[in-house]
Design an enzyme around this catalytic site. Structure first.
Site, PDB file in Angstrom:
ATOM      1  N   GLY A  46       0.781  -1.234   0.000  1.00 26.65           N
ATOM      2  CA  GLY A  46       0.000   0.000   0.000  1.00 26.65           C
ATOM      3  C   GLY A  46       0.812   1.283   0.000  1.00 26.65           C
ATOM      4  O   GLY A  46       0.400   2.284  -0.593  1.00 26.65           O
ATOM      5  N   ASP A 105      -5.297   1.954  10.398  1.00 27.44           N
ATOM      6  CA  ASP A 105      -6.740   1.745  10.572  1.00 27.44           C
ATOM      7  C   ASP A 105      -6.984   1.251  11.995  1.00 27.44           C
ATOM      8  O   ASP A 105      -7.100   2.047  12.920  1.00 27.44           O
ATOM      9  CB  ASP A 105      -7.211   0.760   9.499  1.00 27.44           C
ATOM     10  CG  ASP A 105      -8.709   0.574   9.454  1.00 27.44           C
ATOM     11  OD1 ASP A 105      -9.368   0.769  10.501  1.00 27.44           O
ATOM     12  OD2 ASP A 105      -9.256   0.213   8.408  1.00 27.44           O
ATOM     13  N   LYS A 133      -7.179   6.624  10.343  1.00 25.42           N
ATOM     14  CA  LYS A 133      -8.596   6.496  10.745  1.00 25.42           C
ATOM     15  C   LYS A 133      -8.637   6.559  12.257  1.00 25.42           C
ATOM     16  O   LYS A 133      -8.770   5.543  12.952  1.00 25.42           O
ATOM     17  CB  LYS A 133      -9.153   5.146  10.268  1.00 25.42           C
ATOM     18  CG  LYS A 133      -9.548   5.105   8.820  1.00 25.42           C
ATOM     19  CD  LYS A 133     -10.388   3.859   8.584  1.00 25.42           C
ATOM     20  CE  LYS A 133     -10.410   3.477   7.145  1.00 25.42           C
ATOM     21  NZ  LYS A 133     -11.082   2.177   6.929  1.00 25.42           N
ATOM     22  N   PHE A 154     -14.006   2.871   4.123  1.00 25.38           N
ATOM     23  CA  PHE A 154     -13.050   2.064   3.366  1.00 25.38           C
ATOM     24  C   PHE A 154     -12.592   2.878   2.159  1.00 25.38           C
ATOM     25  O   PHE A 154     -13.410   3.335   1.362  1.00 25.38           O
ATOM     26  CB  PHE A 154     -13.691   0.749   2.908  1.00 25.38           C
ATOM     27  CG  PHE A 154     -12.678  -0.205   2.342  1.00 25.38           C
ATOM     28  CD1 PHE A 154     -12.038  -1.118   3.172  1.00 25.38           C
ATOM     29  CD2 PHE A 154     -12.328  -0.161   0.996  1.00 25.38           C
ATOM     30  CE1 PHE A 154     -11.077  -1.979   2.663  1.00 25.38           C
ATOM     31  CE2 PHE A 154     -11.368  -1.022   0.486  1.00 25.38           C
ATOM     32  CZ  PHE A 154     -10.746  -1.930   1.311  1.00 25.38           C
ATOM     33  N   VAL A 155     -11.270   3.071   2.045  1.00 29.55           N
ATOM     34  CA  VAL A 155     -10.743   3.944   0.992  1.00 29.55           C
ATOM     35  C   VAL A 155      -9.834   3.196   0.034  1.00 29.55           C
ATOM     36  O   VAL A 155      -9.169   2.222   0.410  1.00 29.55           O
ATOM     37  CB  VAL A 155     -10.004   5.169   1.579  1.00 29.55           C
ATOM     38  CG1 VAL A 155     -10.991   6.186   2.119  1.00 29.55           C
ATOM     39  CG2 VAL A 155      -9.005   4.769   2.662  1.00 29.55           C
ATOM     40  N   ARG A 167      -5.147   0.423  -6.821  1.00 28.96           N
ATOM     41  CA  ARG A 167      -3.960   1.059  -6.229  1.00 28.96           C
ATOM     42  C   ARG A 167      -3.425   2.159  -7.132  1.00 28.96           C
ATOM     43  O   ARG A 167      -2.765   3.083  -6.681  1.00 28.96           O
ATOM     44  CB  ARG A 167      -2.846   0.026  -6.015  1.00 28.96           C
ATOM     45  CG  ARG A 167      -3.153  -1.049  -4.991  1.00 28.96           C
ATOM     46  CD  ARG A 167      -1.875  -1.814  -4.662  1.00 28.96           C
ATOM     47  NE  ARG A 167      -2.122  -3.095  -4.025  1.00 28.96           N
ATOM     48  CZ  ARG A 167      -2.270  -3.275  -2.715  1.00 28.96           C
ATOM     49  NH1 ARG A 167      -2.221  -2.246  -1.900  1.00 28.96           N
ATOM     50  NH2 ARG A 167      -2.461  -4.485  -2.224  1.00 28.96           N
TER      51      ARG A 167
HETATM   52  C1  PRP Z   1      -3.126  -2.319   4.996  1.00 26.76           C
HETATM   53  C2  PRP Z   1      -2.285  -1.049   5.155  1.00 26.76           C
HETATM   54  C3  PRP Z   1      -1.683  -1.206   6.526  1.00 26.76           C
HETATM   55  C4  PRP Z   1      -2.757  -1.953   7.276  1.00 26.76           C
HETATM   56  C5  PRP Z   1      -3.536  -0.991   8.143  1.00 26.76           C
HETATM   57  O1  PRP Z   1      -2.314  -3.376   4.597  1.00 26.76           O
HETATM   58  O2  PRP Z   1      -1.305  -0.942   4.162  1.00 26.76           O
HETATM   59  O3  PRP Z   1      -0.490  -1.967   6.498  1.00 26.76           O
HETATM   60  O4  PRP Z   1      -3.621  -2.537   6.298  1.00 26.76           O
HETATM   61  O5  PRP Z   1      -4.573  -1.647   8.824  1.00 26.76           O
HETATM   62  P1  PRP Z   1      -4.598  -1.868  10.394  1.00 26.76           P
HETATM   63  O6  PRP Z   1      -4.264  -0.547  11.036  1.00 26.76           O
HETATM   64  O7  PRP Z   1      -6.018  -2.284  10.649  1.00 26.76           O
HETATM   65  O8  PRP Z   1      -3.618  -2.936  10.756  1.00 26.76           O
HETATM   66  P2  PRP Z   1      -2.845  -4.721   3.893  1.00 26.76           P
HETATM   67  O9  PRP Z   1      -2.736  -5.859   4.874  1.00 26.76           O
HETATM   68  O10 PRP Z   1      -4.195  -4.483   3.280  1.00 26.76           O
HETATM   69  O11 PRP Z   1      -1.748  -4.948   2.758  1.00 26.76           O
HETATM   70  P3  PRP Z   1      -1.382  -4.001   1.495  1.00 26.76           P
HETATM   71  O12 PRP Z   1      -0.557  -2.841   2.020  1.00 26.76           O
HETATM   72  O13 PRP Z   1      -0.586  -4.885   0.614  1.00 26.76           O
HETATM   73  O14 PRP Z   1      -2.673  -3.536   0.849  1.00 26.76           O
END
Ligand code: PRP
Length: 179
Positions: A46, A105, A133, A154-155, A167
């Site tokens: 991300g 989040d 968030k 959700f964004v 992405r």
């Molecule tokens: C997403 C984002 C953070 C995490 C935040 O990663 O990049 O690492 O979730 O969420 P949290 O505060 O509830 O832990 P994801 O696991 O979706 O992987 P990605 O970065 O590959 O999309």
């Protein structure tokens, strides 16, 4: 998984608004680390877009590294378990480290990464996130650099995905509430 069409997502942050804030964060980091060196660690996937824009706004000497953990498994809600997928390629002992995330989040990932990297005895460890968030987050430490505090929606876009897609959008948009 079926998704609403892209037109149904509500625009939240334009690419210009994001660029302006990223430049401000870079300037703040430059002031705080003047005369020092950095390791900037992007949390894939991300943070890839934010990281690449942020480091171009930083003018203190830096090295980049990446790690990957995952907890969403492509879905809308955290699984509650953070899984290591790959780790840094260099030591961070006695280095100034900035962890770069796209979003905090629940805070589960941030807490896990912060505590994991602290055990490696960096000189300093800062946490930078583009989005926070705040109302949803339970976090054990202070976030040092926050791009935007956002509501609990959700964004997608600018690195953030839904089931691996979107992405590449240059802006950030929110999933319609009724979805
Ligand atoms: C997403 C984002 C953070 C995490 C935040 O990663 O990049 O690492 O979730 O969420 P949290 O505060 O509830 O832990 P994801 O696991 O979706 O992987 P990605 O970065 O590959 O999309």
């Amino acid at each position: 998984m079926t998704h609403p069409p892209i037109e149904a997502f509500e625009p939240m942050l334009s690419s210009a608004t994001i660029a302006e804030r990223v430049a401000e964060l870079g300037a703040q980091i430059n002031r705080e680390f003047q005369g020092q060196e950095l390791i900037v660690v992007g949390v894939l996937k991300g943070a890839a877009l934010f990281m690449s824009d942020l480091i171009r706004c930083i003018d203190v000497p830096l090295r980049c590294d990446f790690l990957r953990v995952s907890s969403y498994e492509g879905g809308l809600k955290s699984t509650g378990v953070v899984r290591w997928e790959f780790d840094l390629t260099q030591t961070i002992e006695d280095q100034n480290v900035i962890l770069v995330e796209d979003i905090v989040d629940t805070g589960l990932t941030a807490n896990f990464l912060y505590e994991s990297l602290l055990l490696r005895r960096p000189r300093s460890l800062k946490f930078c996130t583009l989005l926070h968030k705040e109302a949803n987050t339970r976090i054990n430490f202070d976030l040092d650099y926050i791009g935007f505090t956002i509501p609990n929606r959700f964004v997608i876009g600018y690195g953030l995905d839904l089931d691996g897609k979107y992405r590449n959008l240059p802006h950030i948009a929110a999933l319609p509430v009724e979805s």
